[in-house]
Design an enzyme around this catalytic site. Structure first.
Site, PDB file in Angstrom:
ATOM      1  N   GLY A  60       0.847  -1.197   0.000  1.00 13.93           N
ATOM      2  CA  GLY A  60       0.000   0.000   0.000  1.00 13.93           C
ATOM      3  C   GLY A  60       0.877   1.239   0.000  1.00 13.93           C
TER       4      GLY A  60
ATOM      5  N   ASP B 166       1.002  -1.482  -4.735  1.00 13.20           N
ATOM      6  CA  ASP B 166      -0.289  -0.823  -4.454  1.00 13.20           C
ATOM      7  C   ASP B 166      -1.260  -1.272  -5.545  1.00 13.20           C
ATOM      8  OD1 ASP B 166      -2.361   1.328  -3.864  1.00 13.20           O
ATOM      9  OD2 ASP B 166      -0.766   2.052  -2.558  1.00 13.20           O
TER      10      ASP B 166
ATOM     11  N   MET C  56      -3.518  -6.473  -2.044  1.00 18.61           N
ATOM     12  CA  MET C  56      -2.829  -6.999  -0.851  1.00 18.61           C
ATOM     13  C   MET C  56      -3.644  -8.065  -0.116  1.00 18.61           C
ATOM     14  SD  MET C  56      -3.062  -3.633   1.541  1.00 18.61           S
ATOM     15  CE  MET C  56      -4.633  -2.850   1.895  1.00 18.61           C
TER      16      MET C  56
ATOM     17  N   LYS D  83       3.017   1.505   5.985  1.00 11.86           N
ATOM     18  CA  LYS D  83       2.803   2.779   6.697  1.00 11.86           C
ATOM     19  C   LYS D  83       1.394   3.274   6.406  1.00 11.86           C
ATOM     20  CE  LYS D  83       4.122   7.104   5.255  1.00 11.86           C
ATOM     21  NZ  LYS D  83       2.914   7.895   5.553  1.00 11.86           N
TER      22      LYS D  83
ATOM     23  N   HIS E   9      -4.353   1.015   9.556  1.00 12.89           N
ATOM     24  CA  HIS E   9      -5.340   1.840  10.285  1.00 12.89           C
ATOM     25  C   HIS E   9      -6.589   2.132   9.432  1.00 12.89           C
ATOM     26  CE1 HIS E   9      -3.976   6.263   9.139  1.00 12.89           C
ATOM     27  NE2 HIS E   9      -4.100   5.498   8.071  1.00 12.89           N
TER      28      HIS E   9
ATOM     29  N   GLU F  36       2.639   3.077  12.333  1.00 14.39           N
ATOM     30  CA  GLU F  36       1.285   3.512  12.669  1.00 14.39           C
ATOM     31  C   GLU F  36       1.282   4.217  14.018  1.00 14.39           C
ATOM     32  OE1 GLU F  36      -1.577   3.311  11.012  1.00 14.39           O
ATOM     33  OE2 GLU F  36      -1.413   1.643   9.597  1.00 14.39           O
TER      34      GLU F  36
ATOM     35  N   GLU G 296      -7.452   4.005  14.879  1.00 16.96           N
ATOM     36  CA  GLU G 296      -6.131   3.967  15.496  1.00 16.96           C
ATOM     37  C   GLU G 296      -6.206   2.970  16.634  1.00 16.96           C
ATOM     38  OE1 GLU G 296      -3.785   5.281  13.868  1.00 16.96           O
ATOM     39  OE2 GLU G 296      -5.170   6.317  12.536  1.00 16.96           O
TER      40      GLU G 296
HETATM   41  C1  SAM Z   1      -3.531   5.738   3.558  1.00 17.10           C
HETATM   42  S1  SAM Z   1      -2.747   5.264   2.077  1.00 17.10           S
HETATM   43  C2  SAM Z   1      -1.064   5.091   2.600  1.00 17.10           C
HETATM   44  C3  SAM Z   1      -0.065   5.235   1.495  1.00 17.10           C
HETATM   45  C4  SAM Z   1       1.397   5.093   1.907  1.00 17.10           C
HETATM   46  N1  SAM Z   1       1.625   3.831   2.588  1.00 17.10           N
HETATM   47  C5  SAM Z   1       1.824   6.227   2.775  1.00 17.10           C
HETATM   48  O1  SAM Z   1       1.583   6.178   3.985  1.00 17.10           O
HETATM   49  O2  SAM Z   1       2.393   7.207   2.270  1.00 17.10           O
HETATM   50  C6  SAM Z   1      -3.270   3.587   1.881  1.00 17.10           C
HETATM   51  C7  SAM Z   1      -2.821   2.951   0.594  1.00 17.10           C
HETATM   52  O3  SAM Z   1      -3.348   1.623   0.537  1.00 17.10           O
HETATM   53  C8  SAM Z   1      -3.650   1.345  -0.815  1.00 17.10           C
HETATM   54  N2  SAM Z   1      -4.585   0.224  -0.936  1.00 17.10           N
HETATM   55  C9  SAM Z   1      -5.909   0.206  -0.641  1.00 17.10           C
HETATM   56  N3  SAM Z   1      -6.435  -1.009  -0.920  1.00 17.10           N
HETATM   57  C10 SAM Z   1      -5.417  -1.766  -1.396  1.00 17.10           C
HETATM   58  C11 SAM Z   1      -5.333  -3.122  -1.844  1.00 17.10           C
HETATM   59  N4  SAM Z   1      -6.407  -3.923  -1.835  1.00 17.10           N
HETATM   60  N5  SAM Z   1      -4.123  -3.583  -2.256  1.00 17.10           N
HETATM   61  C12 SAM Z   1      -3.033  -2.781  -2.264  1.00 17.10           C
HETATM   62  N6  SAM Z   1      -3.053  -1.493  -1.830  1.00 17.10           N
HETATM   63  C13 SAM Z   1      -4.234  -0.995  -1.403  1.00 17.10           C
HETATM   64  C14 SAM Z   1      -4.247   2.657  -1.307  1.00 17.10           C
HETATM   65  O4  SAM Z   1      -4.286   2.730  -2.721  1.00 17.10           O
HETATM   66  C15 SAM Z   1      -3.311   3.669  -0.637  1.00 17.10           C
HETATM   67  O5  SAM Z   1      -2.243   4.010  -1.479  1.00 17.10           O
END
Ligand code: SAM
Length: 362
Positions: free
Chosen positions: A206, A229, A251, A264, A268, A297, A328
């Site tokens: 992600g 991602d 994921m 990261k 949450h 987190e 959280e």
């Molecule tokens: C809150 S963002 C955090 C992004 C990065 N980790 C950061 O903190 O800078 C959550 C990330 O999870 C990804 N995400 C959501 N569902 C996902 C999935 N099923 N598989 C992979 N990534 C996913 C979103 O596209 C997003 O980029």
């Protein structure tokens, strides 16, 4: 001494009138809640107008007339905005002996400038979009259980489906996450210099547009990174770095293999069951004997009374507004998730940030 007595007498008078010190404070503090939105709105105005960037380009300070002609704003309206922002220590204001008003950057205003590595402007712009603001207005329905998700109720689908169907909003999210990465990942590198000792590869699960991966490989140059991602997010990455490979996928189904799975601000966003599934996929992706998962987190309610405690509690409310089951977590809750997903040991490092670093071992 006389002043002290006067204050005591006044307190006494107030008590007699039934207005204690707390009551007096409350009658002032309540206005913060009446007009609380003003702060975010005016900071957004400052970002939209590019005030911090213009000041930066002009060496950090400008007169009212210089700033108003650069921004193409009439001096009286700009003065009015700057008077408010100056009061919040966002920009400073001085007057020369000739009466010229001069504005300058402050540590806070620099965090609104695109020239500042650790600026949070994109995160402010994300949180102040109508899409992210609308769910707050229906949060009481979510709390009462009348809706399953405040974000869905306001926008018709969950935040990640919304992003995949609205790529402009997806970019706003990715930029916002990248600016947080530029703040917290260097802090991790500084405070956890041995985090990647003996590690040759990491998958950032992600990982958004790959900013975290790019910073990690610069800080720990012996590692190769996979930024993982959903496909539409990884395909929008802008960074070219030969130590970072971008892989699209889900994921919940499978995660590319690496020595370390890094996450990261991902868990949450999700409820416990989903977190356990993601952690189990991470466990599949790393070596059984010496692999690890690194979770970045917030940890709430753990007795750490630092300056970010209030931000962590606000972030918990943000998760309520913007995700379906995200939240959280306390250390006890993190411990539960890790145990359920099959991680036998973990350790926690608090750093100078909203987030802490949890290392978990299968
Ligand atoms: C809150 S963002 C955090 C992004 C990065 N980790 C950061 O903190 O800078 C959550 C990330 O999870 C990804 N995400 C959501 N569902 C996902 C999935 N099923 N598989 C992979 N990534 C996913 C979103 O596209 C997003 O980029």
């Amino acid at each position: 001494m006389e002043q002290q007595n006067l204050r005591d007498v006044k307190k006494g008078e107030n008590k007699e009138e039934g207005i204690g010190e707390e009551e007096a404070l409350a009658s002032v503090d309540i206005w913060k809640y009446v007009f609380g939105f003003t702060e975010m709105a005016m900071v957004k105005c400052a970002i939209d107008l590019g005030i911090a960037d213009v000041l930066h380009k002009n060496g950090g300070s400008m007169s009212l007339s210089e700033l108003s002609s650069s921004l193409n704003c009439p001096p009286p309206t700009l003065y009015r905005l700057m008077r408010f922002l100056k009061h919040r220590k966002i920009f400073s204001q001085t007057q020369t002996s000739h009466g010229t008003i001069v504005y300058a950057q402050t540590p806070l205003s620099r965090r609104l400038s695109s020239h500042e590595e650790k600026n949070l402007a994109a995160l402010i712009l994300l949180e102040s979009t109508p899409i992210m603001l609308a769910p707050w207005l229906g949060l009481s329905n979510r709390i009462k259980g009348k809706s399953a998700s405040a974000f869905d109720a306001a926008n018709g689908e969950d935040v990640w489906s919304y992003a995949s169907n609205n790529l402009a909003h997806s970019k706003v999210i990715n930029d916002a996450m990248a600016c947080d990465a530029r703040v917290v990942v260097p802090q991790i590198i500084k405070e956890c210099p041995n985090l990647f000792d003996g590690v040759s590869s990491v998958v950032d699960v992600g990982g958004g547009n790959g900013t975290t991966s790019s910073i990690l490989v610069k800080g720990f140059p012996w590692i190769q990174a996979i930024n993982f991602d959903v496909p539409h997010v990884v395909s929008s990455n802008v960074d070219y770095n030969e130590q970072v490979q971008h892989v699209g996928g889900n994921m919940f189904e499978s995660i590319p293999k690496a020595d370390v799975a890094f996450m990261k601000w991902v868990l949450h966003d999700w409820g416990d069951e989903e977190c356990i599934q993601i952690l189990q996929q991470c466990k599949e992706a790393i070596p059984k004997d010496n692999g690890k998962v690194i979770i970045v987190e917030a940890i709430i309610d753990d007795g750490t009374k630092d300056e970010f405690e209030d931000t962590r509690l606000m972030l918990d409310m943000v998760m309520w507004a913007h995700t379906t089951n995200g939240k959280e977590r306390t250390l006890k809750e993190w411990s539960y998730l890790l145990k359920e997903a099959g991680f036998c040991q973990y350790n926690v490092k608090h750093i100078q940030a909203v987030q802490s670093v949890i290392e978990a071992f299968p």
